[in-house]
Every structure is written in C-alpha cells, then in structure tokens.
Design a protein around this motif. Structure first.
Motif, PDB file in Angstrom:
ATOM      1  N   THR A   1       0.528  -1.040  -0.164  1.00  0.00           N
ATOM      2  CA  THR A   1       0.052  -0.426  -0.078  1.00  0.00           C
ATOM      3  C   THR A   1       1.285   1.355  -0.683  1.00  0.00           C
ATOM      4  O   THR A   1       2.105   0.758   0.631  1.00  0.00           O
ATOM      5  CB  THR A   1      -1.085  -0.320   1.455  1.00  0.00           C
ATOM      6  N   VAL A   2       0.241   1.988  -1.229  1.00  0.00           N
ATOM      7  CA  VAL A   2       1.448   3.472  -0.730  1.00  0.00           C
ATOM      8  C   VAL A   2       1.072   4.079   0.459  1.00  0.00           C
ATOM      9  O   VAL A   2      -0.488   4.420   0.258  1.00  0.00           O
ATOM     10  CB  VAL A   2       0.454   4.198  -1.927  1.00  0.00           C
ATOM     11  N   ASP A   3       1.823   4.487   1.536  1.00  0.00           N
ATOM     12  CA  ASP A   3       1.748   5.228   2.342  1.00  0.00           C
ATOM     13  C   ASP A   3       2.868   6.197   2.506  1.00  0.00           C
ATOM     14  O   ASP A   3       2.686   7.082   4.038  1.00  0.00           O
ATOM     15  CB  ASP A   3       1.946   4.623   3.631  1.00  0.00           C
ATOM     16  N   THR A   4       4.029   6.937   1.625  1.00  0.00           N
ATOM     17  CA  THR A   4       4.094   8.391   1.491  1.00  0.00           C
ATOM     18  C   THR A   4       4.232   8.732   0.225  1.00  0.00           C
ATOM     19  O   THR A   4       4.371   8.002  -0.521  1.00  0.00           O
ATOM     20  CB  THR A   4       6.131   7.436   2.566  1.00  0.00           C
ATOM     21  N   VAL A   5       4.476  10.007   0.261  1.00  0.00           N
ATOM     22  CA  VAL A   5       4.540  10.560  -1.229  1.00  0.00           C
ATOM     23  C   VAL A   5       5.284  11.074  -0.643  1.00  0.00           C
ATOM     24  O   VAL A   5       6.072  11.697  -0.281  1.00  0.00           O
ATOM     25  CB  VAL A   5       3.388  11.417  -1.610  1.00  0.00           C
ATOM     26  N   ILE A   6       7.189  11.341  -1.569  1.00  0.00           N
ATOM     27  CA  ILE A   6       7.840  12.319  -2.068  1.00  0.00           C
ATOM     28  C   ILE A   6       7.987  13.194  -2.687  1.00  0.00           C
ATOM     29  O   ILE A   6       7.921  12.925  -3.979  1.00  0.00           O
ATOM     30  CB  ILE A   6       9.530  11.219  -1.730  1.00  0.00           C
ATOM     31  N   LEU A   7       8.296  14.093  -2.322  1.00  0.00           N
ATOM     32  CA  LEU A   7       8.434  15.604  -3.011  1.00  0.00           C
ATOM     33  C   LEU A   7      10.030  15.784  -3.257  1.00  0.00           C
ATOM     34  O   LEU A   7       9.801  16.426  -2.180  1.00  0.00           O
ATOM     35  CB  LEU A   7       7.077  16.742  -3.095  1.00  0.00           C
ATOM     36  N   PRO A   8       9.883  16.604  -4.760  1.00  0.00           N
ATOM     37  CA  PRO A   8      11.417  17.290  -4.647  1.00  0.00           C
ATOM     38  C   PRO A   8      10.907  18.909  -4.695  1.00  0.00           C
ATOM     39  O   PRO A   8      10.127  19.428  -4.577  1.00  0.00           O
ATOM     40  CB  PRO A   8      11.674  17.098  -6.321  1.00  0.00           C
TER      41      PRO A   8
ATOM     42  N   LEU B   1      -4.577  14.902  -4.043  1.00  0.00           N
ATOM     43  CA  LEU B   1      -4.832  13.642  -2.797  1.00  0.00           C
ATOM     44  C   LEU B   1      -5.010  13.655  -2.289  1.00  0.00           C
ATOM     45  O   LEU B   1      -5.971  12.078  -2.022  1.00  0.00           O
ATOM     46  CB  LEU B   1      -3.059  13.444  -2.875  1.00  0.00           C
ATOM     47  N   ARG B   2      -5.577  14.639  -2.094  1.00  0.00           N
ATOM     48  CA  ARG B   2      -6.753  14.633  -0.694  1.00  0.00           C
ATOM     49  C   ARG B   2      -8.369  14.254  -1.216  1.00  0.00           C
ATOM     50  O   ARG B   2      -8.540  13.137   0.025  1.00  0.00           O
ATOM     51  CB  ARG B   2      -7.118  16.118  -0.024  1.00  0.00           C
ATOM     52  N   GLU B   3      -8.557  14.192  -2.610  1.00  0.00           N
ATOM     53  CA  GLU B   3      -9.494  13.747  -3.312  1.00  0.00           C
ATOM     54  C   GLU B   3      -9.251  12.492  -3.163  1.00  0.00           C
ATOM     55  O   GLU B   3     -10.583  11.590  -3.163  1.00  0.00           O
ATOM     56  CB  GLU B   3     -10.102  14.725  -4.461  1.00  0.00           C
ATOM     57  N   LYS B   4      -8.780  11.966  -4.182  1.00  0.00           N
ATOM     58  CA  LYS B   4      -8.447  10.135  -4.585  1.00  0.00           C
ATOM     59  C   LYS B   4      -7.575   9.428  -3.770  1.00  0.00           C
ATOM     60  O   LYS B   4      -8.051   8.609  -3.844  1.00  0.00           O
ATOM     61  CB  LYS B   4      -7.938  10.758  -5.813  1.00  0.00           C
ATOM     62  N   GLY B   5      -6.808   9.963  -2.926  1.00  0.00           N
ATOM     63  CA  GLY B   5      -5.970   8.820  -2.261  1.00  0.00           C
ATOM     64  C   GLY B   5      -4.457   9.141  -3.002  1.00  0.00           C
ATOM     65  O   GLY B   5      -4.535   9.059  -4.119  1.00  0.00           O
ATOM     66  N   LEU B   6      -3.871   7.919  -2.209  1.00  0.00           N
ATOM     67  CA  LEU B   6      -2.399   7.821  -2.720  1.00  0.00           C
ATOM     68  C   LEU B   6      -2.108   7.081  -3.244  1.00  0.00           C
ATOM     69  O   LEU B   6      -1.437   6.241  -4.286  1.00  0.00           O
ATOM     70  CB  LEU B   6      -1.300   7.550  -1.227  1.00  0.00           C
TER      71      LEU B   6
END
Length: 257
Positions: free
Chosen positions: A132-139, A251-256
């Motif tokens: 399950t995707v539980d983290t998003v990394i943003l440059p 992401l808040r609307e659709k999830g990760l």
C-alpha cells in the motif's frame, strides 16, 4: 640563426602536440565516463529518496537499487493541474527544464527565490510491506544563503504529517547553514504537520527552539538565520498553488492509492 629558428618551431610543435593529445584524452575520458556519471547520479538520487522514505537502512542492507525498485514508483506530474502525465522520470531534469523558457514559468510569487519553475515534476510514491502506498516524496528547491538548495520532503498518507525533510545538494556554510544535513536537525521533522486545521500552510522554522508540543514549529539552524528562512520559504512555495498545491489537492480527494 637557422638552428635557433628550427629549435623554436620544434618546441612550439611539441607543445601543440602535447596540448592536442591531452585534449583528446580528456574528451575520450569524458565520453567514456558519461554513462558511469549518469548511473552514479541516479544512485545518489535513489539513496536520498530512500532516506526521505525512511527506507535507507533497508536499502543499505538489501541494496539501494533493489530496495528502490521494490518500494518506490516515480511518476511525472503537471504542476499546474496536479495530474499525472506521460514521461520518463529517469530522463527528467528539473534544472534543465527550469532554464528552458518553453518548459517553465516565472512564478508570480517567487518566495523560494528560484526565478523559474519547471512545468513538470517527478513525484515518488512509496509502498509499505503490504503493497500500500503510504508515503509521497516531493522534490523541492529554493534559495539558501549562497545558492539554491535541493532536497525532498516526505509526507505520510494524510499528505500533511511530515515523514522527513532531506536536503541533497547545497552550498551552505559548513557548521552553519550546512547543518540542514545534520541528522539531529533532520530528526526534528518527523511528525510535524505542514497544514493547520483550516488547510493553510502552517509549518515554520522557529528562531531558537520551537515550544514543546508545537506541531508546526521546527527549531531554527543556529547561526544560520538566512538558511532557516530559506528552508521555510522553500517549503511554503512548494506546498502552495504554484508548487504541489494542485497535486496535493488531488491526493486528498483521490488518495495515494
């Protein structure tokens, strides 16, 4: 006179020949090492992304590339819409696109001091052991005291709780602004909240020490006020509407996942 003239021409010819040979060797070396340089640059980037994802220790044990390929998926996004787009994340270079006026814009509110922002970006979705995707990394990129500083912010599944802030490239003063790389300072970030209950960007760097229990405050870097201000403005820019704001809203609307 003839002997002196021949000696001078001979010396000149020798110097020219040496210069040509050296130039050829440098050119051949540069071409021959290019693939290795690209591979090393990619490996360094993957290492920083694993650190931002909290997977560096596992990567050092099982191999950086293997761990990255197992848990991380890189995707291209359009920063204006926040939607995923086609493209090869491995071939994308933010610095190159930001310099290209056909592939970048001049931000209306350039609080990060970047001058131009690329139209596209690469984001990294990180899966846990259950898949399950539980983290998003943003440059991120923004001005420090001396030059631009490049790094990554990691956000948990709620796209608000900080998992990490990791800088990877900067020219700050050793012992002062360069303390952005200090493990003790990086350890202050996990658990902090980027946004308040109203959805406004609330994270801030506090001069001195943040109060105990301050979920939005992070201690400033001692003796490096301008670097600290740069970090705060960089994060505010990239979480805002001209940065990842539209993507985060999606992401808040659709999830990760």
């Amino acid at each position: 006179m003839a002997s002196k003239k021949e000696s001078f021409l001979g010396t000149l010819g020798f110097v020219v020949a040496v210069c040509l040979v050296c130039a050829a060797l440098v050119s051949v070396s540069a071409v021959g090492l290019k693939d290795r340089q690209v591979a090393n640059k990619l490996l360094d980037q993957q290492t920083k992304i694993l650190e931002a994802a909290g997977l560096l220790e596992l990567g050092e044990k099982d191999g950086i590339v293997a761990t990255y390929n197992k848990f991380v998926t890189a995707k291209m996004i359009n920063l204006d819409t926040g939607e995923y787009i086609d493209g090869n994340p491995d071939m994308f270079e933010e610095r190159r696109d930001a310099r290209d006026v056909t592939k970048s814009i001049k931000p209306a509110s350039d609080i990060a001091g970047i001058n131009r922002r690329a139209n596209s970006a690469v984001v990294y979705l990180v899966r846990n052991g259950a898949g399950t995707v539980d983290t998003v990394i943003l440059p991120i990129v923004g001005s420090g005291l001396w030059d631009l500083m490049y790094g990554f912010i990691g956000l948990e599944e709620d796209v608000n709780t900080v998992k990490s802030v990791v800088y990877s490239d900067h020219k700050e003063t050793p012992g002062l602004g360069a303390e952005v790389m200090n493990p003790n300072w990086k350890a202050l970030w996990p658990g902090k909240k980027m946004y308040d209950e109203q959805g406004d960007i609330a994270i801030r760097i506090v001069k001195g020490n943040a109060k105990k229990g301050d979920i939005h405050g992070v201690d400033g870097l001692s003796g490096a006020t301008l670097t600290s201000v740069g970090v705060e403005k960089t994060i505010h820019f990239w979480l805002g509407e001209e940065g990842y704001g539209p993507y985060i809203a999606n992401l808040r609307e659709k999830g990760l996942n």
